[in-house]
Design a protein around this motif. Structure first.
Motif, mmCIF file in Angstrom:
data_model
loop_
_atom_site.group_PDB
_atom_site.id
_atom_site.type_symbol
_atom_site.label_atom_id
_atom_site.label_comp_id
_atom_site.label_asym_id
_atom_site.label_seq_id
_atom_site.Cartn_x
_atom_site.Cartn_y
_atom_site.Cartn_z
ATOM 1 N N SER B 74 0.768 -1.162 -0.266
ATOM 2 C CA SER B 74 0.176 0.170 0.017
ATOM 3 C C SER B 74 0.988 1.231 -0.012
ATOM 4 O O SER B 74 0.772 2.202 -0.693
ATOM 5 N N CYS B 75 1.799 1.145 0.882
ATOM 6 C CA CYS B 75 2.939 2.467 0.991
ATOM 7 C C CYS B 75 3.567 2.515 -0.336
ATOM 8 O O CYS B 75 3.830 3.714 -0.716
ATOM 9 N N PHE B 76 3.957 1.488 -0.869
ATOM 10 C CA PHE B 76 4.890 1.357 -2.048
ATOM 11 C C PHE B 76 4.159 2.264 -3.186
ATOM 12 O O PHE B 76 4.641 2.808 -4.026
ATOM 13 N N ILE B 77 2.674 1.678 -3.384
ATOM 14 C CA ILE B 77 1.755 2.416 -4.388
ATOM 15 C C ILE B 77 1.994 3.908 -4.303
ATOM 16 O O ILE B 77 1.948 4.725 -5.369
ATOM 17 N N ALA B 78 1.550 4.405 -2.984
ATOM 18 C CA ALA B 78 1.508 5.898 -2.728
ATOM 19 C C ALA B 78 3.018 6.534 -3.167
ATOM 20 O O ALA B 78 2.884 7.661 -3.704
#
Lengths: 82, 323
Positions: B74-78
């Motif tokens: 999730s953080c990586f997509i952001a």
């Protein structure tokens, strides 16, 4: 006003927002969330509850913005016009 | 807690490399709140991400739960969305909130949420239909809110740290040590980043760093079931973003400000007195005052500590007993 006074004033503003948020989150939960999760009630009553919830939520956000404007211009800057 | 230590070391050691990389690739931003307007690399997202990934991988090796992978994704997509803005160009402000729905997908697809949030005075609710929509919408709101407070040296990191401390206390009280470790990993990455990002900054977190941390906060709030406490802890960031949107009359680029909210006079910050300048938290702190940048950042941090404390007592008084 210096930074210290502004800081304390902003903390007071956040305390007011926090207290109203607790009440508003409750009111939204029993109006909008309740109606959308339990749609078996009378449809007119459901619509009314959702409208009331939306008015409360929208009113709170608008009041938050107006209160912040008032806080900035009247309390922190000492201006008459907000 | 080896994971947090590993995160701290990797972030701390990779930050100087990110500074060099930013300088060599000319990924730079202007520090507008200083009279001499220094040019600073905005590649700080890299050490934050690398440190956190190292900690999360170690957590996986040490037998941590499945949440680490979901949060990391999730953080990586952001962060990818932020990297595009840092390295290429600003994304259309109306498209960006839509793109920021994507970090919610790992949480939704993995079912890493419990649609039964506790509401103060009401107790545990059942929001099976609405909760996924709330999850989806929370990422653009929180990511942009965290991004909006990244205006001074160290302000994003120092205002995010109180949230992670608050979440760690709640998870400790609840006895949820897996989530406590995950919060500690993000806290460690921010702590290791501060020496490079504090006044006078050698590196900016960039949009990649602030969106990465925004997604981490949102993921932990959802997975850890601390939604209400998180909203309260993030009131400064949310208020800042909301008032910027209201002041601009809609979702527009912050670069479109006709009047800046702050002025720099003799190296000190002072609030614009024009009524059409955007209302920001920093402008409130600098109203009728001449404030040194460090003092302003510490004031922002102290406000975040205060709201995180309010979030903590709300959680302990109204939420934990009903979970």
């Amino acid at each position: 006003m210096g930074l210290g006074k502004n800081f304390v004033s902003v903390l007071v503003l956040f305390t007011v927002i926090w207290a109203t948020f607790l009440v508003v989150s409750y009111l939204i939960a029993i109006t909008i969330f309740y109606t959308l999760e339990y749609p078996q009630m009378m449809s007119s009553m459901s619509i009314l509850r959702v409208i009331v919830g939306l008015v409360i939520a929208g009113g709170w956000v608008t009041a938050w913005y107006k209160l912040t404007r008032f806080w900035l211009y009247r309390i922190l800057m000492g201006k008459k016009e907000t | 807690m080896f994971e947090a230590l590993m995160t701290f070391i990797v972030t701390f050691l990779t930050a100087p490399l990110a500074i060099k990389l930013g300088l060599s690739l000319r990924i730079l931003g202007v520090d507008v709140h200083k009279s001499w307007r220094p040019i600073i690399p905005k590649t700080g997202g890299l050490p934050l991400i690398l440190g956190t990934i190292a900690g999360l991988l170690l957590n996986h090796v040490l037998g941590g739960g499945a949440f680490a992978g979901v949060i990391a994704l999730s953080c990586f997509i952001a962060a990818i969305i932020g990297f595009f803005e840092d390295f290429m160009e600003e994304i259309n402000p109306r498209l960006k909130p839509i793109l920021l729905l994507l970090p919610a997908l790992p949480i939704l697809l993995a079912g890493a949420f419990t649609p039964r949030p506790v509401i103060p005075f009401l107790g545990k609710t059942r929001l099976y239909n609405i909760y996924p929509i709330l999850v989806l919408s929370s990422y653009p709101i929180v990511c942009n809110a965290v991004n909006s407070i990244d205006v001074l040296n160290g302000s994003m990191a120092l205002t995010s740290i109180p949230f992670f401390v608050m979440s760690m206390i709640i998870f400790y009280v609840r006895g949820d040590y897996q989530l406590l470790i995950l919060s500690a990993i993000f806290l460690a990455s921010l702590l290791a980043f501060i020496p490079y990002n504090k006044y006078p900054a050698k590196i900016f977190p960039g949009n990649s760093g602030s969106l990465f941390i925004g997604a981490a906060i949102t993921s932990i709030a959802i997975i850890g079931r601390i939604e209400i406490a998180s909203i309260i802890a993030l009131l400064p960031q949310i208020m800042n973003e909301m008032h910027i949107i209201f002041s601009l009359g809609g979702i527009r680029s912050a670069k479109k400000f006709r009047v800046r909210p702050l002025k720099v006079e003799d190296g000190l910050l002072t609030a614009s007195e024009e009524s059409d300048a955007p209302i920001t938290l920093l402008r409130m702190l600098c109203a009728k005052a001449r404030v040194d940048e460090r003092g302003a950042v510490y004031a922002l941090m102290a406000i975040s500590i205060f709201t995180s404390f309010l979030g903590l007592i709300t959680d302990l008084l109204f939420i934990e007993g009903a979970l």
